[in-house]
Design an enzyme around this catalytic site. Sequence first.
Site, short mmCIF file in Angstrom:
data_model
loop_
_atom_site.label_atom_id
_atom_site.label_comp_id
_atom_site.label_asym_id
_atom_site.label_seq_id
_atom_site.Cartn_x
_atom_site.Cartn_y
_atom_site.Cartn_z
N LEU A 1 7.64 -6.06 -104.17
CA LEU A 1 8.57 -6.79 -105.05
C LEU A 1 7.92 -7.15 -106.39
CD1 LEU A 1 10.69 -9.14 -102.77
CD2 LEU A 1 10.83 -6.67 -103.10
N GLY B 1 4.69 -12.57 -96.68
CA GLY B 1 4.98 -13.76 -97.46
C GLY B 1 6.17 -14.50 -96.85
N THR C 1 14.84 -19.29 -111.83
CA THR C 1 13.63 -18.78 -111.19
C THR C 1 12.71 -19.94 -110.80
OG1 THR C 1 11.92 -17.09 -111.28
CG2 THR C 1 12.41 -18.21 -113.36
N LYS D 1 14.78 -22.66 -107.72
CA LYS D 1 15.79 -21.93 -106.94
C LYS D 1 16.47 -22.77 -105.86
CE LYS D 1 14.36 -17.17 -107.71
NZ LYS D 1 14.01 -15.89 -107.12
N THR E 1 -0.05 -18.76 -94.61
CA THR E 1 0.14 -20.04 -93.92
C THR E 1 1.13 -19.81 -92.78
OG1 THR E 1 -0.17 -21.13 -96.05
CG2 THR E 1 0.74 -22.47 -94.28
N SER F 1 14.03 -11.05 -118.23
CA SER F 1 15.48 -11.23 -118.17
C SER F 1 16.12 -11.26 -119.56
CB SER F 1 15.84 -12.50 -117.39
OG SER F 1 15.47 -12.34 -116.05
N ASP G 1 19.16 -11.78 -105.73
CA ASP G 1 17.92 -11.17 -105.24
C ASP G 1 18.20 -10.32 -104.00
OD1 ASP G 1 16.29 -12.26 -107.20
OD2 ASP G 1 15.71 -14.01 -106.02
P1 NAP Z 1 6.91 -18.41 -103.51
O1 NAP Z 1 8.14 -19.06 -102.95
O2 NAP Z 1 5.91 -19.22 -104.25
O3 NAP Z 1 6.16 -17.70 -102.26
C1 NAP Z 1 4.94 -17.03 -102.43
C2 NAP Z 1 4.46 -16.50 -101.07
O4 NAP Z 1 3.29 -15.72 -101.33
C3 NAP Z 1 4.08 -17.58 -100.07
O5 NAP Z 1 4.45 -17.15 -98.79
C4 NAP Z 1 2.56 -17.65 -100.22
O6 NAP Z 1 1.87 -18.00 -99.02
C5 NAP Z 1 2.21 -16.21 -100.53
N1 NAP Z 1 0.95 -16.15 -101.27
C6 NAP Z 1 0.68 -16.71 -102.48
N2 NAP Z 1 -0.60 -16.45 -102.84
C7 NAP Z 1 -1.15 -15.74 -101.83
C8 NAP Z 1 -2.42 -15.19 -101.60
N3 NAP Z 1 -3.42 -15.34 -102.48
N4 NAP Z 1 -2.65 -14.51 -100.43
C9 NAP Z 1 -1.66 -14.37 -99.52
N5 NAP Z 1 -0.42 -14.86 -99.68
C10 NAP Z 1 -0.16 -15.55 -100.82
O7 NAP Z 1 7.30 -17.23 -104.49
P2 NAP Z 1 8.60 -16.28 -104.41
O8 NAP Z 1 9.72 -16.85 -105.17
O9 NAP Z 1 8.83 -15.91 -102.99
O10 NAP Z 1 8.08 -15.00 -105.24
C11 NAP Z 1 7.00 -14.24 -104.75
C12 NAP Z 1 6.81 -12.98 -105.57
O11 NAP Z 1 7.95 -12.15 -105.44
C13 NAP Z 1 6.68 -13.25 -107.07
O12 NAP Z 1 5.33 -13.49 -107.39
C14 NAP Z 1 7.20 -11.96 -107.68
O13 NAP Z 1 6.15 -11.06 -107.89
C15 NAP Z 1 8.12 -11.39 -106.60
N6 NAP Z 1 9.53 -11.42 -107.02
C16 NAP Z 1 10.02 -10.31 -107.61
C17 NAP Z 1 11.33 -10.28 -108.02
C18 NAP Z 1 11.88 -9.01 -108.63
O14 NAP Z 1 12.98 -9.06 -109.21
N7 NAP Z 1 11.19 -7.90 -108.51
C19 NAP Z 1 12.18 -11.39 -107.85
C20 NAP Z 1 11.64 -12.54 -107.23
C21 NAP Z 1 10.31 -12.54 -106.83
P3 NAP Z 1 1.55 -19.52 -98.61
O15 NAP Z 1 2.77 -19.99 -97.90
O16 NAP Z 1 0.36 -19.39 -97.75
O17 NAP Z 1 1.27 -20.27 -99.89
#
Ligand code: NAP
Length: 272
Positions: free
Chosen positions: A211, A124, A62, A66, A150, A17, A102
Amino acid sequence: MTAPYGIIGWPLGHSKSPLLHNWGLRTSGLPGKYEAWPTEPKKLKAFMAEVRARHIKGVSVTIPHKQAVMPYLDGLTERATRVGAVNTLFWAGGKLLGDNTDVAGIVAPLAPHREAIGSALVLGAGGAARAACAALQELGVAEIAVTNRTAAKAETLAKDFGITAVAWEGRAARPWSLIVNTTPLGMKGEHQGKSPWPGDGFGHVGLVFDLVYNPVRTVLISDAKNAGVEVLSGLQMFLQQGLAQFEIWTGVKLEEKGARQLLMMDLLATGG
Ligand code: NAP
């Protein structure tokens, strides 16, 4: 903390960013600087007091703040309310408000494909998944489902958005016109080289939106391309959510092509 713009998160190592917004400020001839403000959860309250005291003009939010920032705000936009999370703080009429760009970051790359998307599966159930569900609903996708490691979290999200939860183990068992990866699987670091989708499971998938944007070419993107499936990269989401933030703060629409080139060059230079 002297700059009028910045990002808070914890940790903040990988954020692109500052690169994007400082480029935007420079190319638009606007004053100010965008900084990285790594902020531990226990310091969030003090940080939010500074935002008000110093009237910080724009803040990107972030992980893990959030949702935690929401009680410190004077109001939310309709999009942020629908998602239940905020990634952008801005001032309007003397009030400190929260928005969620987002959603725009996901809507914009998908919009040209809208007609081909009859069904979509979100992988996810975290914050990005909530933004994805809000975006898919905005686009009017007829059938939206969510799956998560989960199951209970997928079920909660499904209930919140009025969509279906699918078992993680059965995620590739039926055709989907779109799958959206919102897990960190594939991301640089401990998750690099992993994929949330079976490599031989693309027979009935029409479009893949990963993503994850660092690296740009994840295993999911490579597998999909090898199977002849069309792909969208997380870089497109990152770009669009950032451009939307910049416009909220400054009223300036940045040039998309230049911004994309800037991010691509940086990711290539840093091994993305
Ligand atoms: P978050 O709230 O921590 O959620 C992560 C999700 O991924 C949860 O549902 C988790 O499942 C699952 N997960 C984590 N490790 C896993 C594994 N080893 N196997 C299977 N599922 C797994 O994170 P978030 O804010 O949603 O962000 C997630 C991802 O989105 C980031 O890592 C990033 O790469 C991407 N993102 C991209 C942008 C962009 O601008 N391109 C913006 C925001 C986010 P559980 O519930 O089982 O823990």
